[in-house]
Scaffold this active site. Sequence first.
Site, PDB file in Angstrom:
ATOM      1  N   ASP A   1      -9.763  16.138  53.348  1.00 21.38           N
ATOM      2  CA  ASP A   1     -10.798  16.696  52.478  1.00 21.38           C
ATOM      3  C   ASP A   1     -11.084  15.905  51.205  1.00 21.38           C
ATOM      4  OD1 ASP A   1     -10.073  18.544  54.374  1.00 21.38           O
ATOM      5  OD2 ASP A   1      -9.833  20.213  52.994  1.00 21.38           O
TER       6      ASP A   1
ATOM      7  N   GLU B   1       3.331  21.198  52.391  1.00 26.53           N
ATOM      8  CA  GLU B   1       2.029  20.738  52.886  1.00 26.53           C
ATOM      9  C   GLU B   1       1.962  19.204  52.803  1.00 26.53           C
ATOM     10  OE1 GLU B   1      -1.135  22.570  50.697  1.00 26.53           O
ATOM     11  OE2 GLU B   1      -2.723  21.689  51.924  1.00 26.53           O
TER      12      GLU B   1
HETATM   13  C1  DGY Z   1     -10.202  24.191  52.276  1.00 24.40           C
HETATM   14  O1  DGY Z   1      -9.621  23.407  51.501  1.00 24.40           O
HETATM   15  O2  DGY Z   1     -10.315  25.374  52.058  1.00 24.40           O
HETATM   16  C2  DGY Z   1     -10.795  23.671  53.531  1.00 24.40           C
HETATM   17  O3  DGY Z   1     -11.284  24.693  54.309  1.00 24.40           O
HETATM   18  C3  DGY Z   1      -9.770  22.917  54.321  1.00 24.40           C
HETATM   19  O4  DGY Z   1     -10.213  22.666  55.620  1.00 24.40           O
END
Ligand code: DGY
Length: 475
Positions: free
Chosen positions: A202, A438
């Site tokens: 992300d 994580e």
């Molecule tokens: C978030 O960070 O909430 C995204 O959905 C990760 O996939």
Amino acid sequence: MITASNDYPKEIVLMASNEETDHILGFESSTDIKKLIKQAKEVLDKNWTGKFTKPTSGLYPHQWSWDSCFIAIGYAHYNQERAEKELRHLFSGQWNNGMVPQIVFNSDDEDTDYFPGTDFWQTSCSPNAPGEPDTSGICQPPVHATALLLLLENAKDAEKAERLARELFPKIKAWHDYLYRERDPLNEDLVYVRHPWESGQDNSPVWDQVLKRMDLEEQDKPDYERTDTKHVDTAVRPTDFSYDRYIYLVNYFRDRNYDENEIYRDGCPFLVQDILFNSLLCRANRDLARIAGWLGKDALPFHERALKTAKAVNNKLWDEEDGIYISYDLRADQHISGHSLAGFLPLYAHIPSPSRARRLFDYLDTGSFCELDESCFAIPTYDRRREEYTPKKYWRGPIWINLNWLLYHGLTNYGRQRYQHYIKQSIIYLINMSGFYEYYSPENGDGYGSKDFSWSAALFLDIIGLKRIELKDEM
Ligand code: DGY
């Protein structure tokens, strides 16, 4: 950073030297590994909802697509029933056009504060959305065929596993068909992602140049409230600048009823041929071909797709100057210069030629990522010598277990056993030291983000070869 390999605790060094000669013995004789196995299973039990496994409580309370695949890979070693339920539940959210959504929402838990939730996505505006269960309107990397193949290979009850494979085979085929049909408008055999969340990485610095170009006017700024920072430290999460753009993109898709043609035609500002997504798709085609062979079906179309995508990755996404693979920004019609661990992961799909693999390895085995003799805490996500590198920030440098797992398997294809072995030992060391986080700081191995993270536990169970260890115990 650890400075010398003899800083490792004795039992880990012991495991390492046993591993050189016997792949199982070192783990088997170590009570520590048994303790870690128990803890990994406890993490998965804690996040199991009865239907699927949450990545973690609080921050990620629903079912995420690639998380579930990695989780099923772990379960396949010791709890086939859960592995099967996990994948079946995920595919219950598959769209009519074949898309496997990034999130299948947890309808049994209305109390979660996850944002963006169902009210925000409103995917029912798309004729392709399944209605029940509710899902998000984007996807995540295609590791589904890979998870199914590993389940077939590791499952105790082969007949049951084959039944699942027969059920999922057409669904995974439809998923890959969707990607090639709707995400490759230029017919390049490379598919695009249209949101950083689709890449799975992300907040990678790789997306900065695209997000910065999205110059939002005041009236374009979405009105919303973040909830992620209520669960983990704001300092390690994406900035508001990035989040505004993530949410702007969700609005953009929703305003177009999630219609792919419209999204592309109207000039969606984020359209990237991502190196990780395409490498995993290439590998998934190879794995689907193997599943087809297993089920007595025609494997050729999937081999062909894998070959075409491998060729396209080599032709378009290789950076000859720096010796690494990079992504391509379709909107700006230019390469993205950021160097992330993903740039080595074509190795996982057996894409690079031996000479390119050597160049990749020359880069990987340096202080930018990790020199073999340097004893790092596994491999960071981003080049440590680049200024964008941030050791504690989500996807901007930390160690992720899933990318290390992919690299570990990728190296098998190229005879780099010492490095590969080193990655495995580092993962065990890191988890032993910090738990199932994580992600981890490459500087000191501390855990960040959420605690008790499912894929860290599941992939740990896979990488140590849990099934072989338990089979030996039963004998
Ligand atoms: C978030 O960070 O909430 C995204 O959905 C990760 O996939």
